[in-house]
Design a protein around this motif. Structure first.
Motif, PDB file in Angstrom:
ATOM      1  N   ASP A   1      55.938  17.245 -10.110  1.00  0.00           N
ATOM      2  CA  ASP A   1      56.664  16.009  -9.852  1.00  0.00           C
ATOM      3  C   ASP A   1      57.962  16.334  -9.132  1.00  0.00           C
ATOM      4  OD1 ASP A   1      57.892  13.566  -9.851  1.00  0.00           O
ATOM      5  OD2 ASP A   1      58.008  13.355 -12.022  1.00  0.00           O
ATOM      6  N   ILE A   2      58.092  15.868  -7.885  1.00  0.00           N
ATOM      7  CA  ILE A   2      59.325  16.120  -7.138  1.00  0.00           C
ATOM      8  C   ILE A   2      60.122  14.839  -6.925  1.00  0.00           C
ATOM      9  CG2 ILE A   2      58.365  18.141  -5.972  1.00  0.00           C
ATOM     10  CD1 ILE A   2      58.078  16.390  -3.461  1.00  0.00           C
ATOM     11  N   SER A   3      59.782  13.823  -7.690  1.00  0.00           N
ATOM     12  CA  SER A   3      60.485  12.539  -7.536  1.00  0.00           C
ATOM     13  C   SER A   3      61.908  12.622  -8.102  1.00  0.00           C
ATOM     14  CB  SER A   3      59.724  11.431  -8.239  1.00  0.00           C
ATOM     15  OG  SER A   3      59.618  11.675  -9.618  1.00  0.00           O
TER      16      SER A   3
ATOM     17  N   ILE B   1      50.615  28.864 -14.016  1.00  0.00           N
ATOM     18  CA  ILE B   1      50.288  27.464 -14.268  1.00  0.00           C
ATOM     19  C   ILE B   1      49.317  27.320 -15.440  1.00  0.00           C
ATOM     20  CG2 ILE B   1      48.402  27.457 -12.592  1.00  0.00           C
ATOM     21  CD1 ILE B   1      50.742  24.531 -13.539  1.00  0.00           C
ATOM     22  N   ALA B   2      48.554  28.374 -15.738  1.00  0.00           N
ATOM     23  CA  ALA B   2      47.620  28.337 -16.864  1.00  0.00           C
ATOM     24  C   ALA B   2      48.337  28.150 -18.196  1.00  0.00           C
ATOM     25  CB  ALA B   2      46.774  29.607 -16.899  1.00  0.00           C
TER      26      ALA B   2
ATOM     27  N   ASP C   1      42.780  35.105 -10.348  1.00  0.00           N
ATOM     28  CA  ASP C   1      43.508  34.281  -9.378  1.00  0.00           C
ATOM     29  C   ASP C   1      44.658  33.568 -10.083  1.00  0.00           C
ATOM     30  OD1 ASP C   1      41.589  34.466  -6.950  1.00  0.00           O
ATOM     31  OD2 ASP C   1      40.281  33.904  -8.625  1.00  0.00           O
ATOM     32  N   TYR C   2      45.791  33.483  -9.400  1.00  0.00           N
ATOM     33  CA  TYR C   2      47.006  33.020 -10.069  1.00  0.00           C
ATOM     34  C   TYR C   2      47.793  32.038  -9.205  1.00  0.00           C
ATOM     35  CZ  TYR C   2      46.137  37.091 -13.030  1.00  0.00           C
ATOM     36  OH  TYR C   2      45.563  38.017 -13.870  1.00  0.00           O
ATOM     37  N   LEU C   3      48.509  31.172  -9.901  1.00  0.00           N
ATOM     38  CA  LEU C   3      49.500  30.305  -9.283  1.00  0.00           C
ATOM     39  C   LEU C   3      50.735  30.394 -10.171  1.00  0.00           C
ATOM     40  CD1 LEU C   3      48.775  26.664  -8.018  1.00  0.00           C
ATOM     41  CD2 LEU C   3      51.042  27.638  -8.396  1.00  0.00           C
ATOM     42  N   LEU C   4      51.701  31.185  -9.738  1.00  0.00           N
ATOM     43  CA  LEU C   4      52.906  31.442 -10.521  1.00  0.00           C
ATOM     44  C   LEU C   4      54.050  30.600  -9.981  1.00  0.00           C
ATOM     45  CD1 LEU C   4      52.742  35.369 -10.581  1.00  0.00           C
ATOM     46  CD2 LEU C   4      51.581  33.744 -12.103  1.00  0.00           C
TER      47      LEU C   4
ATOM     48  N   ARG D   1      58.999  21.063 -13.649  1.00  0.00           N
ATOM     49  CA  ARG D   1      58.541  19.815 -13.053  1.00  0.00           C
ATOM     50  C   ARG D   1      57.019  19.657 -13.101  1.00  0.00           C
ATOM     51  NH1 ARG D   1      61.959  17.028  -9.528  1.00  0.00           N
ATOM     52  NH2 ARG D   1      64.108  17.768  -9.526  1.00  0.00           N
ATOM     53  N   THR D   2      56.343  20.598 -13.715  1.00  0.00           N
ATOM     54  CA  THR D   2      54.886  20.551 -13.776  1.00  0.00           C
ATOM     55  C   THR D   2      54.409  19.422 -14.685  1.00  0.00           C
ATOM     56  OG1 THR D   2      54.661  22.929 -13.373  1.00  0.00           O
ATOM     57  CG2 THR D   2      52.817  21.834 -14.440  1.00  0.00           C
ATOM     58  N   THR D   3      53.471  18.635 -14.177  1.00  0.00           N
ATOM     59  CA  THR D   3      52.894  17.550 -14.971  1.00  0.00           C
ATOM     60  C   THR D   3      51.426  17.812 -15.307  1.00  0.00           C
ATOM     61  OG1 THR D   3      52.288  16.329 -12.958  1.00  0.00           O
ATOM     62  CG2 THR D   3      54.446  15.868 -13.953  1.00  0.00           C
TER      63      THR D   3
END
Length: 219
Positions: free
Chosen positions: A217-219, A133-134, A162-165, A173-175
């Motif tokens: 965004d999951i809309s 996400i970085a 620390d990571y969020l992959l 979909r990342t905003t």
């Protein structure tokens, strides 16, 4: 939800969810590997969630793999690095298997205890299609004055552990995303970055690791 892991000190990994995202099923890897040499120091639990019926992904699921890989601490650094790499390889294998099984929306996250350029993490960071996400546009590192890519301690580059992959479908979909530091005491006097006003000393900190988040965004 938390499944008891392999760490006798009670250092485990779990997940929190709201009613809107019910847990559909869980798969633990706490027993993977030989009895006297388990792969994971804690676990690599897989939590699968049903996505909301009123969303653009209704009927689909979100799979989250939570991790806390082997730390660098210890007298035998080579052994620690070898085990961390073995864990990264196994997480990558599980991820690829789930993708082959048809899962699209997958997040792999946690304390990986090593930096992005480290050899032990390359099977996961370089040899899969996961994206940190970085790397998202306008990623907010949580410090308005300095460049702080790190997530541990004082936020230096060498403390990016620390990571969020995200799988391709989620990253598309990342905003937004960032590092939330308000529960961390930065520096000797807590002045490195803004924190909650109620934190008046280091002992009040929620953690020495800042929280990493992603807006999707999951809309």
């Amino acid at each position: 939800m938390l499944i008891d892991g392999n760490d006798s000190r009670g250092i485990d990994v779990g997940i929190l969810a709201k009613d809107q995202y019910p847990i559909h099923d869980i798969r633990s890897h706490v027993d993977d590997g030989p009895f006297d040499n388990r792969i994971f120091s804690r676990d690599c639990p897989e939590y699968r969630f049903d996505l909301p019926e009123d969303s653009g992904l209704a009927g689909e699921s979100l799979l989250v793999l939570v991790n806390h890989l082997k730390s660098k601490f210890g007298r035998d650094q080579a052994t620690s690095d070898k085990r961390r790499r073995r864990q990264a390889e196994e997480v990558a294998r599980i991820y690829r298997q789930r993708r082959d099984d048809g899962a699209e929306h997958i997040a792999v996250l946690g304390d990986f205890n090593d930096t992005p350029d480290s050899a032990p993490l390359q099977p996961l960071l370089a040899d899969t299609d996961l994206t940190d996400i970085a790397a998202a546009p306008d990623f907010d590192d949580g410090d308005p004055d300095e460049d702080c890519p790190g997530t541990f301690g004082n936020g230096t580059k060498n403390n990016k552990i620390d990571y969020l992959l995200l799988s391709p479908s989620l990253f598309e979909r990342t905003t937004g995303g960032g590092i939330f530091r308000k529960g961390v005491w930065g520096g000797t006097h807590g002045t490195l970055f803004p924190h909650f006003d109620t934190m008046t000393s280091k002992v009040h900190a929620a953690s020495d690791h800042a929280a990493v988040y992603a807006d999707i965004d999951i809309s």
